[in-house]
Design a protein around this motif. Structure first.
Motif, PDB file in Angstrom:
ATOM      1  N   THR A   9      -1.397   4.239   3.559  1.00 39.81           N
ATOM      2  CA  THR A   9      -2.007   3.525   2.434  1.00 39.81           C
ATOM      3  C   THR A   9      -3.073   4.346   1.717  1.00 39.81           C
ATOM      4  O   THR A   9      -3.033   4.463   0.486  1.00 39.81           O
ATOM      5  CB  THR A   9      -2.569   2.176   2.912  1.00 39.81           C
ATOM      6  N   PRO A  10      -4.056   4.946   2.405  1.00 40.10           N
ATOM      7  CA  PRO A  10      -5.038   5.758   1.672  1.00 40.10           C
ATOM      8  C   PRO A  10      -4.429   7.023   1.076  1.00 40.10           C
ATOM      9  O   PRO A  10      -4.864   7.475   0.011  1.00 40.10           O
ATOM     10  CB  PRO A  10      -6.100   6.091   2.727  1.00 40.10           C
ATOM     11  N   PHE A  11      -3.404   7.584   1.737  1.00 41.06           N
ATOM     12  CA  PHE A  11      -2.753   8.767   1.168  1.00 41.06           C
ATOM     13  C   PHE A  11      -2.109   8.421  -0.171  1.00 41.06           C
ATOM     14  O   PHE A  11      -2.274   9.153  -1.163  1.00 41.06           O
ATOM     15  CB  PHE A  11      -1.708   9.321   2.135  1.00 41.06           C
ATOM     16  N   ILE A  19      -7.471  12.992   5.483  1.00 40.10           N
ATOM     17  CA  ILE A  19      -6.704  12.899   4.238  1.00 40.10           C
ATOM     18  C   ILE A  19      -7.634  13.140   3.046  1.00 40.10           C
ATOM     19  O   ILE A  19      -7.302  13.880   2.116  1.00 40.10           O
ATOM     20  CB  ILE A  19      -6.015  11.524   4.140  1.00 40.10           C
ATOM     21  N   GLY A  20      -8.800  12.506   3.077  1.00 42.15           N
ATOM     22  CA  GLY A  20      -9.772  12.721   2.006  1.00 42.15           C
ATOM     23  C   GLY A  20     -10.207  14.172   1.915  1.00 42.15           C
ATOM     24  O   GLY A  20     -10.324  14.735   0.817  1.00 42.15           O
ATOM     25  N   GLY A  33       0.786  -1.224   0.000  1.00 43.03           N
ATOM     26  CA  GLY A  33       0.000   0.000   0.000  1.00 43.03           C
ATOM     27  C   GLY A  33       0.815   1.270   0.000  1.00 43.03           C
ATOM     28  O   GLY A  33       0.295   2.335  -0.345  1.00 43.03           O
ATOM     29  N   ASP A  34       2.097   1.195   0.397  1.00 46.36           N
ATOM     30  CA  ASP A  34       2.924   2.397   0.400  1.00 46.36           C
ATOM     31  C   ASP A  34       3.760   2.543  -0.871  1.00 46.36           C
ATOM     32  O   ASP A  34       4.621   3.409  -0.953  1.00 46.36           O
ATOM     33  CB  ASP A  34       3.843   2.410   1.626  1.00 46.36           C
ATOM     34  N   ASP A  35       3.461   1.722  -1.863  1.00 45.59           N
ATOM     35  CA  ASP A  35       4.209   1.736  -3.123  1.00 45.59           C
ATOM     36  C   ASP A  35       3.554   2.729  -4.083  1.00 45.59           C
ATOM     37  O   ASP A  35       2.642   2.379  -4.831  1.00 45.59           O
ATOM     38  CB  ASP A  35       4.232   0.330  -3.720  1.00 45.59           C
ATOM     39  N   LEU A  36       4.024   3.976  -4.054  1.00 44.04           N
ATOM     40  CA  LEU A  36       3.407   5.004  -4.893  1.00 44.04           C
ATOM     41  C   LEU A  36       3.644   4.718  -6.372  1.00 44.04           C
ATOM     42  O   LEU A  36       2.727   4.861  -7.192  1.00 44.04           O
ATOM     43  CB  LEU A  36       3.953   6.376  -4.528  1.00 44.04           C
TER      44      LEU A  36
END
Length: 297
Positions: free
Chosen positions: A98-100, A161-162, A58-61
């Motif tokens: 992850t959501p960011f 964040i949203g 999830g942190d893999d941009l």
């Protein structure tokens, strides 16, 4: 209120957390509605999802940016689902980074419609140290967020964040879906059977305020959130996604009078007697729960 039909074309939707419980159901719902799906998760799904699958963290941009290319909407569900599975700081970091990352990749790709997994735990229910932290029912989306543990806090931050991304991109629509306990029908019936056959666990029941949502209804809310924004953008909206009734035989007023008399009971809740207001989801994305543990077999 009948579910509002939204005229949308064939979507290509990126679903993160696609191997999880809600993720698998959401992928199936989107495919059944005629959409294309790119399913993403850090673990391989236990069964074939019937669509393209990409394994990445999830942190893999960079990986998420590649996966979202060509998509028209995002359903961001990747999350550690409850506390106790890892150290608190690791859970909080995972559930906020992850959501960011998913939102950053999506908006950079031009996506402007997002369904984001939040939780009723943001209010402080479910995992709170005390049995209940609400002042009144029905619990509306504007109720204070009094979470006292890392999972509920991570969901509150996820919503922020949203909000931030919507401020940065005024044409962006983000639905933060405050899911309650997401359960299959079998799980719902097991919970009711346990209440009827064993001593009641009032502290645990009060924590959840007898809320739940059927897995099929949760998945449909994800789809409707991105479809509805195609018809009418709505900016940032946090909304309850909870069944209309209680996961209990007794009425809410009786339960609260006996076990939480300090909670004020006001009018305006679901006609079926649930403790959470679900009107906003009906108004914004046309969602209403279709399923209840009381349904005939």
């Amino acid at each position: 209120m009948a579910e509002r039909l939204v005229a949308v074309g064939r979507e290509r939707v990126l679903v993160t957390g696609a191997a999880g419980k809600i993720g698998r159901a959401t992928v199936a719902d989107l495919l059944a509605a005629g959409h294309e799906v790119v399913a993403v998760d850090r673990v391989e799904p236990a069964e074939d999802l019937g669509t393209e699958f990409v394994r990445l963290d999830g942190d893999d941009l960079a990986g998420t940016t590649a996966a979202v290319r060509g998509c028209t909407a995002l359903v961001a569900l990747a999350s550690v689902p409850h506390p106790g599975t890892m150290p608190p700081h690791e859970l909080f970091a995972n559930n906020t980074v992850t959501p960011f990352v998913a939102l950053q990749a999506a908006v950079d790709a031009g996506i402007r419609r997002v369904a984001l997994a939040s939780s009723g735990s943001a209010y402080g229910t479910a995992w709170s140290p005390e049995p209940t932290t609400v002042d009144e029912v029905p619990v509306h989306e504007g109720a204070p967020l009094r979470n006292a543990e890392e999972y509920g806090l991570s969901k509150m931050v996820t919503e922020e964040i949203g909000r931030m991304f919507c401020r940065r991109h005024p044409d962006l629509s983000v639905a933060a879906l405050r899911f309650h306990w997401v359960a299959t029908r079998e799980e719902q019936l097991q919970r009711i059977a346990s209440q009827r056959s064993a001593p009641r666990r009032w502290r645990e029941e009060l924590r959840e305020l007898w809320g739940y949502v059927d897995l099929r209804d949760a998945a449909r809310a994800c789809r409707l959130a991105v479809e509805a924004a195609a018809r009418e953008p709505y900016g940032f909206q946090a909304m309850n996604v909870v069944a209309a009734d209680l996961l209990a035989d007794e009425p809410l007023e009786e339960l609260l009078a006996a076990h939480a008399p300090q909670v004020v009971v006001r009018s305006g809740g679901p006609p079926a007697g649930g403790a959470f207001s679900i009107q906003l989801a009906a108004e914004v994305i046309g969602w209403e729960p279709r399923h209840s543990w009381r349904d005939p077999d």
